[in-house]
Scaffold this active site. Structure first.
Site, short mmCIF file in Angstrom:
data_model
loop_
_atom_site.label_atom_id
_atom_site.label_comp_id
_atom_site.label_asym_id
_atom_site.label_seq_id
_atom_site.Cartn_x
_atom_site.Cartn_y
_atom_site.Cartn_z
N ASN A 91 -10.05 29.77 19.88
CA ASN A 91 -10.74 29.33 20.91
C ASN A 91 -11.58 30.42 21.68
O ASN A 91 -11.12 31.38 21.72
CB ASN A 91 -9.82 28.67 22.16
N HIS B 180 -6.84 35.53 19.74
CA HIS B 180 -5.75 35.25 18.85
C HIS B 180 -6.11 34.15 17.80
O HIS B 180 -7.01 33.19 18.57
CB HIS B 180 -4.48 34.92 19.87
N HIS C 33 -4.81 30.68 16.45
CA HIS C 33 -3.50 29.92 16.17
C HIS C 33 -3.25 29.55 14.84
O HIS C 33 -4.27 29.03 14.24
CB HIS C 33 -3.71 28.75 17.14
N VAL D 33 -6.40 32.64 27.41
CA VAL D 33 -5.69 34.23 27.53
C VAL D 33 -6.81 35.00 26.72
O VAL D 33 -7.19 34.62 25.52
CB VAL D 33 -4.39 34.31 26.62
N ASP E 118 4.11 30.58 19.34
CA ASP E 118 3.60 30.05 20.56
C ASP E 118 4.52 29.42 21.65
O ASP E 118 5.51 28.82 21.11
CB ASP E 118 2.39 29.15 20.53
P1 DGP Z 1 -5.66 29.53 24.21
O1 DGP Z 1 -5.70 28.56 24.93
O2 DGP Z 1 -6.32 29.66 22.94
O3 DGP Z 1 -5.98 31.15 25.07
O4 DGP Z 1 -4.23 29.68 23.92
C1 DGP Z 1 -2.97 30.50 24.64
C2 DGP Z 1 -1.84 30.60 23.96
O5 DGP Z 1 -0.82 31.50 24.31
C3 DGP Z 1 -1.05 29.05 24.32
O6 DGP Z 1 -0.99 28.22 23.28
C4 DGP Z 1 -0.10 29.35 24.99
C5 DGP Z 1 0.28 30.82 24.56
N1 DGP Z 1 0.94 31.86 25.32
C6 DGP Z 1 0.44 32.01 26.76
N2 DGP Z 1 1.40 32.82 27.38
C7 DGP Z 1 2.35 32.88 26.44
C8 DGP Z 1 3.57 33.88 26.45
O7 DGP Z 1 4.11 34.42 27.48
N3 DGP Z 1 4.36 33.99 25.32
C9 DGP Z 1 3.77 33.13 24.21
N4 DGP Z 1 4.60 33.43 23.03
N5 DGP Z 1 2.71 32.56 24.16
C10 DGP Z 1 2.13 32.42 25.40
#
Ligand code: DGP
Length: 115
Positions: free
Chosen positions: A88, A101, A103, A97, A31
Site C-alpha cells: 500500500n 512492507h 503484505h 505504517v 500481521d
Molecule cells: P498498511 O495499512 O499497509 O500500512 O499495513 C500496516 C500493517 O501493519 C497492518 O496490516 C497492521 C500491521 N501492524 C501495525 N502495527 C503492528 C504491530 O505492532 N505488530 C504487527 N505484527 N503488525 C502491525
C-alpha cells in the site's frame, strides 16, 4: 529515534512479534490484524517510508522482499492455491505504517477488485 515507526521497534525487538524470517536485509513477521488465514509482512530493515521513496539502488532489496515472500508462502503451503502480495502507498493505498512492507495474504480466495 526520529521518524521511527512501529516496525523499527519490531526490528529492534523492543515490541514482541511473531517473527517468521530474518537476515541482514529483511524481516518477516505475522500481521497483528490478519485479513486472511495467512497474513504476514515482509519489510526491509532499512526504513524507506513509501513506494514513492524507492530509488534504482533499491532494486535488489525490493527483489529480495518479493523472493522472501515467495519462499515463506511456499513454506506455508500456499504456492499451489495461490496468494496475494500487496504494498500500500499513502492515503489512497491505505498505508498506515510509513516503512514499506509487503503484505502476503493467503489461505482463502481473494476478491477482485479490492474495495
Ligand atoms: P498498511 O495499512 O499497509 O500500512 O499495513 C500496516 C500493517 O501493519 C497492518 O496490516 C497492521 C500491521 N501492524 C501495525 N502495527 C503492528 C504491530 O505492532 N505488530 C504487527 N505484527 N503488525 C502491525
Amino acid at each position: 529515534m526520529t521518524d521511527d515507526t512501529i516496525f523499527d521497534k519490531i526490528i529492534r525487538r523492543e515490541i514482541p512479534s511473531d517473527i517468521l524470517y530474518e537476515d541482514d536485509d529483511v524481516l518477516a513477521f505475522s500481521d497483528v490484524n490478519p485479513q486472511a488465514p495467512v497474513h504476514f509482512l515482509v519489510i526491509p530493515k532499512q526504513r524507506i517510508a513509501t513506494l514513492n521513496d524507492l530509488q534504482p539502488e533499491h532494486a535488489e532489496l525490493v527483489g529480495k522482499l518479493v523472493l522472501t515472500a515467495r519462499q515463506l508462502a511456499a513454506d506455508k503451503g500456499l504456492a499451489e492455491d495461490g496468494y496475494r502480495l500487496v504494498m500500500n502507498c499513502n492515503d489512497h493505498g491505505g498505508q498506515t505504517v510509513f516503512h514499506i512492507h509487503l503484505h502476503v495474504l493467503g489461505g482463502r480466495p481473494m476478491g477482485w477488485p479490492p474495495g
